[in-house]
Design a protein around this motif. Structure first.
Motif, mmCIF file in Angstrom:
data_model
loop_
_atom_site.group_PDB
_atom_site.id
_atom_site.type_symbol
_atom_site.label_atom_id
_atom_site.label_comp_id
_atom_site.label_asym_id
_atom_site.label_seq_id
_atom_site.Cartn_x
_atom_site.Cartn_y
_atom_site.Cartn_z
ATOM 1 N N TYR A 38 0.831 -1.199 0.000
ATOM 2 C CA TYR A 38 0.000 0.000 0.000
ATOM 3 C C TYR A 38 0.877 1.264 0.000
ATOM 4 N N THR A 60 -6.333 3.408 -8.425
ATOM 5 C CA THR A 60 -6.572 1.991 -8.167
ATOM 6 C C THR A 60 -6.822 1.208 -9.468
ATOM 7 N N GLN A 251 -11.542 1.779 -2.577
ATOM 8 C CA GLN A 251 -10.093 1.692 -2.713
ATOM 9 C C GLN A 251 -9.518 2.977 -3.332
ATOM 10 N N GLU A 254 -9.518 5.741 -0.815
ATOM 11 C CA GLU A 254 -8.556 5.517 0.249
ATOM 12 C C GLU A 254 -7.157 6.022 -0.134
#
Lengths: 345, 238
Positions: A38, A60, A251, A254
């Motif tokens: 990540y 993503t 995602q 994030e």
């Protein structure tokens, strides 16, 4: 300039070595591996957004593309070296085409965000709809909502029977993150990187200086996608399955939050933000009292209100304020002296 | 005869029904200094933008050193060696003075040469003490000076300046006049300007725009004393 980069390399090697030694004593390597991955994904957006001024809502998409490319190629090829390379190239080429379309079409800001978001949604919907037997690439079935399991994971290059997993896989990921970090550092010190920052600051001025803003943004966008693709392939190896949720909106959002919380416009910030928040999410996931997206949202709000520049710039500022006084004083003195000389001469 | 470095042929720019530039035929020779004046909305800035590539003219052509540049992008025009300064300051505020100038120099020179050139320019403009400061923190006059510096560091043979004296103190204007004269030794310069004081101090030939077209083109003294110009621009009392 080159001297400072050499120092950068040594510091990075040293810090990486210490972290690789200490962190497994605190957190399991299985969890650490995904935090490192990540971190790399955060860095990829941190590069194009923080230094290139390109706010991509669909980072993503490249992460997912990297993961899917790896899985499909690994099933077809039966070993991991070429699939890893493809997992970097495919997202990069895809981003270059998408970027060329956007930047040569003079799309900026909001429209860029909308397009990248929509592309991510399209991929998400498409991957979800590939359950039927007609969706096959070579030997690999796309599997729709269930994704693709059971592909060969990372092996020692040239030796398909020796798999890298467990602790060694963590070391591979950590070293790759350090390498990517150094590459990003080198890129930002190069003329290309300095011009990219100039473009972030003022596109019109950059083009009036004679720089082709469209081409340069496209290249930077593709580099960011390549890094995200590598992270995606590493993620696929860690999870041992790829599913359409890699392309999900949650995602996407994030990654942006990681960058904001960690510190935009720094190399370290997005990595710290990504690993920190992902670990927090992991810890919160082990309890059922509070919903963990609620906490993530709260953290974002608090950061935007009280620490808008993010963790890393705040820490750097604190460090300078408490320990950096003396060297700073010397610089001021030197500057004053130089000014004095000019006034006297 | 000296080479023509900039020429427009029947340049016309329409915005819907409004004709902002109307059939402008313009010629500029090497190392000439030309001021463009005219009341608000006369089409000076539109003409300027069409030449700089910031806008594409509806009709007509632009030639630079004999090459047709109509419809080129600003970066293509800048790459030919044309220095452009827009009306509003266009600088990179978060970067240092040196970095701003270095980026401009780097476009035309390898790294080592760009370092040297940028350093030279910093010294020439007396920006030494503030070379490492962030540009956004500087005063308006200093930022204008930096912008002129990054235009000059590319050794342009044609310089286009849109209102360079706007909002500057008398001292800053004087310093800038010096820089412009220095640039003029090697480059042809077009200045769009409102400040009559500044024009009187710097101009030789002046082109007057009125309602999108060229009203007259002559020596500054004759332009200033011309009755029509006074009517359309300076007002009858002046």
């Amino acid at each position: 300039m080159p001297g400072r980069f050499v120092k950068d390399v040594w510091v990075t090697v040293l810090v990486t070595a210490v972290l690789i030694w200490i962190m497994p004593l605190l957190i399991g390597t299985y969890t650490l591996t995904v935090l490192v991955i990540y971190g790399m994904l955060g860095l990829s957006l941190g590069l194009i957004w923080g230094f290139g001024g390109i706010l991509c809502f669909g980072q993503t998409a490249f992460f997912g593309l990297g993961a899917y490319t790896y899985a499909i190629a690994a099933i077809n090829i039966g070993e991991s070296t070429l699939p890893m390379i493809l997992a970097i190239l495919v997202p990069a080429v895809f981003a270059a085409l998408l970027g060329a379309m956007m930047f040569y079409g003079r799309l900026t800001d909001v429209y860029l965000g909308v397009i990248t978001l929509v592309v991510t949604l399209i991929l998400f919907k498409f991957m979800n709809s590939t359950a039927g037997p007609q969706y096959v690439i070579g030997k690999a079935r796309m599997g729709g909502f269930n994704g693709i399991p059971g592909f060969p994971t990372l092996n020692v290059p040239g030796d398909p029977d020796t798999y890298i997993w467990g602790d060694p896989y963590f070391y591979v990921c950590a070293v790759l993150l350090a390498l990517v970090f150094l590459l990003v550092s080198a890129l930002l010190r190069s003329s290309f990187g300095r011009v990219a920052v100039g473009i972030r600051e003022n596109e019109t001025r950059a083009s009036l200086m004679g720089y082709d803003v469209r081409a340069r943004k496209t290249v930077l966008f593709a580099i960011g996608a390549a890094i995200a693709g590598l992270a995606g392939a590493l993620f696929a190896n860690w999870a041992e399955i790829v599913t359409p949720s890699l392309f999900s909106l949650g995602q996407s959002a994030e990654i942006i939050i990681w960058c904001i919380v960690g510190g935009l416009g720094t190399r370290l910030g997005p990595i710290v933000g990504a690993a920190g928040l992902a670990y927090l999410k992991f810890l919160l996931g082990q309890q059922a009292v509070v919903d963990n997206t609620l906490i993530t949202g709260l953290i974002l709000v608090l950061f935007v209100l009280f620490l808008p520049k993010g963790i890393v710039p705040a820490l750097v500022g604190l460090w300078k304020a408490s320990f950096g006084r003396r060297p700073l004083g010397r610089i001021h003195q030197a500057r004053r002296m130089r000014g004095g000389e000019r006034a006297n001469g | 005869m000296v080479e023509v470095v900039l020429e427009t042929v029947a340049l016309t720019m329409r915005f819907g029904g409004v004709v902002a530039a109307d059939n402008v035929n313009f010629k500029l020779r090497a190392r000439e200094l030309r001021c463009l004046i005219g009341p608000n909305g006369a089409g000076k800035s539109t003409f300027f933008k069409c030449v700089a590539g910031l806008q594409t003219p509806t009709e007509g052509q632009v030639f630079m050193r004999g090459t047709e540049t109509t419809g080129w992008m600003p970066h293509q025009i800048a790459s030919m060696g044309v220095g452009i300064k827009t009306q509003t300051p266009n600088v990179m505020d978060e970067l240092s003075v040196f970095e701003n100038i270095w980026l401009a120099a780097r476009r035309f020179h390898p790294v080592a040469e760009a370092n040297r050139k940028a350093q030279e320019m910093v010294e020439r403009l007396a920006l030494g003490p503030i070379a490492r400061s962030t540009l956004g923190r500087l005063a308006h006059g200093e930022r204008q000076r930096v912008e002129l510096g990054l235009v000059a560091v590319g050794d342009p043979w044609l310089v286009l300046l849109d209102e360079p004296a706007a909002g500057m103190s008398a001292e800053d204007v004087e310093r800038m006049t010096g820089i412009i004269h220095e640039l003029n030794r090697t480059a042809a310069i077009v200045i769009v300007e409102h400040d009559m004081q500044f024009i009187r101090s710097i101009a030789k030939t002046v082109t007057v725009f009125h309602q999108g077209a060229v009203l007259m083109e002559d020596h500054v003294d004759r332009v200033m004393s011309d009755a029509t110009v006074r009517n359309v621009y300076l007002g009858k009392k002046a």
